[in-house]
Design a protein around this motif. Structure first.
Motif, PDB file in Angstrom:
ATOM      1  N   ALA A   1       5.052  -6.952 -12.258  1.00 55.67           N
ATOM      2  CA  ALA A   1       3.598  -7.182 -12.183  1.00 55.67           C
ATOM      3  C   ALA A   1       3.133  -7.170 -10.733  1.00 55.67           C
ATOM      4  O   ALA A   1       2.040  -6.689 -10.419  1.00 55.67           O
ATOM      5  N   ASP A   2       3.986  -7.658  -9.819  1.00 54.30           N
ATOM      6  CA  ASP A   2       3.622  -7.702  -8.396  1.00 54.30           C
ATOM      7  C   ASP A   2       3.647  -6.317  -7.743  1.00 54.30           C
ATOM      8  O   ASP A   2       3.218  -6.172  -6.602  1.00 54.30           O
ATOM      9  N   PHE A   3       4.207  -5.320  -8.422  1.00 50.56           N
ATOM     10  CA  PHE A   3       4.263  -3.959  -7.849  1.00 50.56           C
ATOM     11  C   PHE A   3       3.180  -3.056  -8.432  1.00 50.56           C
ATOM     12  O   PHE A   3       3.014  -1.927  -7.991  1.00 50.56           O
ATOM     13  N   LYS A   4       2.450  -3.570  -9.437  1.00 55.65           N
ATOM     14  CA  LYS A   4       1.425  -2.747 -10.077  1.00 55.65           C
ATOM     15  C   LYS A   4       0.363  -2.366  -9.040  1.00 55.65           C
ATOM     16  O   LYS A   4      -0.117  -3.227  -8.304  1.00 55.65           O
ATOM     17  N   GLY A   5       0.043  -1.100  -8.961  1.00 50.48           N
ATOM     18  CA  GLY A   5      -0.959  -0.649  -7.979  1.00 50.48           C
ATOM     19  C   GLY A   5      -0.352  -0.303  -6.628  1.00 50.48           C
ATOM     20  O   GLY A   5      -1.025   0.283  -5.787  1.00 50.48           O
ATOM     21  N   LEU A   6       0.900  -0.674  -6.386  1.00 48.04           N
ATOM     22  CA  LEU A   6       1.532  -0.385  -5.090  1.00 48.04           C
ATOM     23  C   LEU A   6       2.358   0.899  -5.136  1.00 48.04           C
ATOM     24  O   LEU A   6       2.553   1.569  -4.120  1.00 48.04           O
TER      25      LEU A   6
ATOM     26  N   THR B   1       9.641 -10.788 -27.307  1.00 55.01           N
ATOM     27  CA  THR B   1       8.884  -9.614 -27.741  1.00 55.01           C
ATOM     28  C   THR B   1       9.776  -8.589 -28.439  1.00 55.01           C
ATOM     29  O   THR B   1       9.274  -7.680 -29.097  1.00 55.01           O
ATOM     30  N   SER B   2      11.090  -8.690 -28.259  1.00 52.43           N
ATOM     31  CA  SER B   2      12.073  -7.708 -28.762  1.00 52.43           C
ATOM     32  C   SER B   2      11.785  -6.305 -28.237  1.00 52.43           C
ATOM     33  O   SER B   2      12.069  -5.314 -28.921  1.00 52.43           O
ATOM     34  N   LYS B   3      11.227  -6.219 -27.030  1.00 51.29           N
ATOM     35  CA  LYS B   3      10.914  -4.887 -26.477  1.00 51.29           C
ATOM     36  C   LYS B   3      12.046  -4.376 -25.594  1.00 51.29           C
ATOM     37  O   LYS B   3      12.722  -5.151 -24.909  1.00 51.29           O
ATOM     38  N   ARG B   4      12.218  -3.047 -25.641  1.00 54.30           N
ATOM     39  CA  ARG B   4      13.210  -2.394 -24.772  1.00 54.30           C
ATOM     40  C   ARG B   4      12.645  -2.329 -23.359  1.00 54.30           C
ATOM     41  O   ARG B   4      11.444  -2.468 -23.139  1.00 54.30           O
ATOM     42  N   MET B   5      13.529  -2.033 -22.390  1.00 55.53           N
ATOM     43  CA  MET B   5      13.065  -1.984 -21.002  1.00 55.53           C
ATOM     44  C   MET B   5      12.113  -0.815 -20.737  1.00 55.53           C
ATOM     45  O   MET B   5      11.260  -0.901 -19.857  1.00 55.53           O
ATOM     46  N   ASP B   6      12.236   0.301 -21.493  1.00 56.30           N
ATOM     47  CA  ASP B   6      11.256   1.385 -21.291  1.00 56.30           C
ATOM     48  C   ASP B   6       9.863   0.880 -21.656  1.00 56.30           C
ATOM     49  O   ASP B   6       8.878   1.182 -20.963  1.00 56.30           O
ATOM     50  N   GLU B   7       9.776   0.050 -22.706  1.00 61.55           N
ATOM     51  CA  GLU B   7       8.476  -0.485 -23.109  1.00 61.55           C
ATOM     52  C   GLU B   7       7.968  -1.494 -22.086  1.00 61.55           C
ATOM     53  O   GLU B   7       6.794  -1.485 -21.700  1.00 61.55           O
ATOM     54  N   VAL B   8       8.861  -2.357 -21.631  1.00 62.02           N
ATOM     55  CA  VAL B   8       8.465  -3.413 -20.682  1.00 62.02           C
ATOM     56  C   VAL B   8       7.989  -2.795 -19.361  1.00 62.02           C
ATOM     57  O   VAL B   8       6.919  -3.145 -18.841  1.00 62.02           O
ATOM     58  N   VAL B   9       8.785  -1.854 -18.824  1.00 63.37           N
ATOM     59  CA  VAL B   9       8.434  -1.260 -17.524  1.00 63.37           C
ATOM     60  C   VAL B   9       7.125  -0.476 -17.638  1.00 63.37           C
ATOM     61  O   VAL B   9       6.243  -0.596 -16.778  1.00 63.37           O
ATOM     62  N   ARG B  10       6.991   0.295 -18.707  1.00 65.13           N
ATOM     63  CA  ARG B  10       5.778   1.106 -18.841  1.00 65.13           C
ATOM     64  C   ARG B  10       4.546   0.228 -19.023  1.00 65.13           C
ATOM     65  O   ARG B  10       3.482   0.513 -18.472  1.00 65.13           O
ATOM     66  N   GLU B  11       4.707  -0.882 -19.771  1.00 70.60           N
ATOM     67  CA  GLU B  11       3.565  -1.794 -19.944  1.00 70.60           C
ATOM     68  C   GLU B  11       3.226  -2.483 -18.629  1.00 70.60           C
ATOM     69  O   GLU B  11       2.066  -2.580 -18.243  1.00 70.60           O
ATOM     70  N   ALA B  12       4.256  -2.962 -17.941  1.00 71.88           N
ATOM     71  CA  ALA B  12       4.022  -3.738 -16.705  1.00 71.88           C
ATOM     72  C   ALA B  12       3.361  -2.891 -15.620  1.00 71.88           C
ATOM     73  O   ALA B  12       2.554  -3.395 -14.834  1.00 71.88           O
ATOM     74  N   LEU B  13       3.725  -1.590 -15.585  1.00 72.33           N
ATOM     75  CA  LEU B  13       3.204  -0.733 -14.497  1.00 72.33           C
ATOM     76  C   LEU B  13       2.138   0.240 -14.991  1.00 72.33           C
ATOM     77  O   LEU B  13       1.625   1.032 -14.201  1.00 72.33           O
ATOM     78  N   ASP B  14       1.833   0.167 -16.287  1.00 71.31           N
ATOM     79  CA  ASP B  14       0.852   1.082 -16.874  1.00 71.31           C
ATOM     80  C   ASP B  14       1.265   2.539 -16.608  1.00 71.31           C
ATOM     81  O   ASP B  14       0.499   3.321 -16.032  1.00 71.31           O
TER      82      ASP B  14
ATOM     83  N   GLY C   1      11.798  -7.084   2.397  1.00 71.20           N
ATOM     84  CA  GLY C   1      11.340  -8.049   1.403  1.00 71.20           C
ATOM     85  C   GLY C   1       9.860  -7.861   1.105  1.00 71.20           C
ATOM     86  O   GLY C   1       9.276  -8.592   0.304  1.00 71.20           O
ATOM     87  N   ASP C   2       9.251  -6.865   1.774  1.00 70.56           N
ATOM     88  CA  ASP C   2       7.809  -6.618   1.639  1.00 70.56           C
ATOM     89  C   ASP C   2       7.570  -5.598   0.519  1.00 70.56           C
ATOM     90  O   ASP C   2       8.001  -4.448   0.620  1.00 70.56           O
ATOM     91  N   ARG C   3       6.884  -6.014  -0.513  1.00 68.54           N
ATOM     92  CA  ARG C   3       6.729  -5.141  -1.693  1.00 68.54           C
ATOM     93  C   ARG C   3       5.992  -3.845  -1.353  1.00 68.54           C
ATOM     94  O   ARG C   3       6.449  -2.750  -1.688  1.00 68.54           O
ATOM     95  N   ALA C   4       4.820  -3.975  -0.703  1.00 70.89           N
ATOM     96  CA  ALA C   4       4.005  -2.779  -0.422  1.00 70.89           C
ATOM     97  C   ALA C   4       4.773  -1.818   0.470  1.00 70.89           C
ATOM     98  O   ALA C   4       4.810  -0.612   0.220  1.00 70.89           O
ATOM     99  N   GLU C   5       5.400  -2.358   1.501  1.00 71.63           N
ATOM    100  CA  GLU C   5       6.152  -1.506   2.429  1.00 71.63           C
ATOM    101  C   GLU C   5       7.319  -0.811   1.709  1.00 71.63           C
ATOM    102  O   GLU C   5       7.612   0.358   1.956  1.00 71.63           O
TER     103      GLU C   5
END
Ligand SMILES: NC(=O)C1=CN([C@@H]2O[C@H](COP(=O)(O)OP(=O)(O)OC[C@H]3O[C@@H](n4cnc5c(N)ncnc54)[C@H](OP(=O)(O)O)[C@@H]3O)[C@@H](O)[C@H]2O)C=CC1
Ligand SMILES: O=C(CO)COP(=O)(O)O
Length: 331
Positions: free
Chosen positions: A89-94, A112-125, A63-67
């Motif tokens: 958002a909680d995984f960004k940088g990890l 936003t009418s965004k596809r998941m490729d757009e959402v994931v790429r935006e959320a994780l940069d 349940g530990d995100r970083a691990e």
């Protein structure tokens, strides 16, 4: 390879088993302690995939995100689409900077009418070459039973698509590759709206002609919208398009089909939501498809009619009548 799956729902867990069967070390991340303990200590996900008695030994959970992601070469996202942005958002940088991130999700983000490729790429940069989508006729329970099935892996970088495909290939699961990420995203998301409508017609007692009419007109609608969004029309004739429509619109294992079927039998949206065995992505995606159609100037009569079912409670007969205008047109 070390592979982490974010979200231990029905498909996340079944796909984790595919990855483990392919020889990878698989770590599931889940937010519910009961699910983490079940997979880690008993190799069982009694909440989301009870049909599998024992998950493979090379599959664990935390349940530990970083691990969960610290050694990951591939990170697979299998979270309900409407919550993907906030959960990621909680995984960004990890996530390691060279890991490929793969989405199993089939939905369009409401608002936003965004596809998941757009959402994931935006959320994780995330750059395009490190994002892959997986889509195909993949009802989780059948794959969890190790029944033969195939899917499509899409990535702008075809070598990375091949890497992901190799990582999920087993003697019962075959992965094809493509660079048409938009096509895969549009197929997977929009077929859920079609499955709601077919399920509703079936639940209301209609037969094969009606189902075939909705599936075929639905395919035309999702192809037109997909092409306008930049997809390759060939993708819609493949596993992720026609293939997934056949599987999802023809099986009570599909949550979207079953949700629609319950509406057709007379349940309200609230009642159908209460009895749904997991997320029916087509429900929130329907309005997002209508909005995307407006944005791209593509008519979406099926999504529009389903949106009236979901928000105004129009009948199945009315929904079907709304699929066609009054004038005679070419098909
Ligand atoms: N099932 C199938 O046959 C297939 C499903 N898909 C797609 O895969 C995706 C996942 O489906 P599936 O696993 O079946 O769905 P489930 O309904 O079984 O699971 C949904 C998952 O999303 C997680 N989740 C929901 N909200 C949040 C949040 N706010 N933060 C973190 N996690 C969250 C849930 O966690 P929790 O358990 O804690 O609620 C759960 O792990 C969907 O987009 C679906 O369309 C694609 C192909 C096949
Ligand atoms: O996408 C799926 C099969 O390919 C699963 O469909 P449901 O989400 O409707 O269960």
């Amino acid at each position: 390879m070390n592979i982490t799956v974010l979200g231990a729902g029905a498909w996340g867990t079944a796909f984790g088993q595919v990855l483990a069967d392919a020889g990878n070390n698989v770590t599931m991340w889940a937010r519910e302690p009961e699910i983490v303990e079940g997979i880690r200590d008993h190799h069982h996900n009694g909440v989301r995939l009870p049909s599998v008695e024992k998950l493979p030994d090379n599959m664990t959970a935390t349940g530990d995100r970083a691990e969960s992601v610290k050694d990951a070469e591939i990170v697979v996202v299998a979270i309900a689409a409407q919550f993907a942005r906030v959960a990621l958002a909680d995984f960004k940088g990890l996530i390691p900077s060279d890991a490929i991130v793969v989405s199993l999700m089939k939905g369009i983000e409401r608002g936003t009418s965004k596809r998941m490729d757009e959402v994931v790429r935006e959320a994780l940069d995330l750059p395009a070459d490190r994002f892959a989508a997986i889509s195909g006729p993949n009802l989780s329970k059948e794959i969890a039973d190790r029944q033969p099935a195939a899917t499509v892996v899409g990535c702008a970088n075809i070598d990375n698509a091949r890497k992901v495909a190799a990582a999920c290939t087993t003697d019962y699961f075959k992965a094809f590759v493509t660079t048409d990420v938009i096509g895969l995203e549009m197929c997977g998301s929009l077929k859920n709206v079609v499955a709601l409508a077919v399920g509703m017609a079936r639940g209301a007692g209609y037969g094969e002609n009606t189902a075939a009419m909705i599936e075929t007109r639905g395919l035309a609608e999702l192809t037109a919208l997909g092409q306008a969004a930049g997809a390759d029309p060939k993708t819609f004739a493949g596993l992720a398009g026609v293939g997934d429509l056949i599987a999802t619109c023809g099986s009570p294992l599909s949550r979207n089909y079953t949700f629609g079927s319950n509406l057709g039998k007379g349940l309200s949206v609230e009642e159908a939501t209460r009895v749904s065995n997991g997320v029916a992505e087509g429900v929130p995606t329907t309005d997002a498809v209508v909005a995307l159609g407006d944005e791209l100037g593509v008519p979406t009569p099926l999504a529009f009619a389903m949106s009236r079912v979901l928000s105004e409670g129009i009948s199945c007969q009315q929904m079907l009548a709304e699929l066609f205008g009054s004038e005679i047109t070419e098909e």
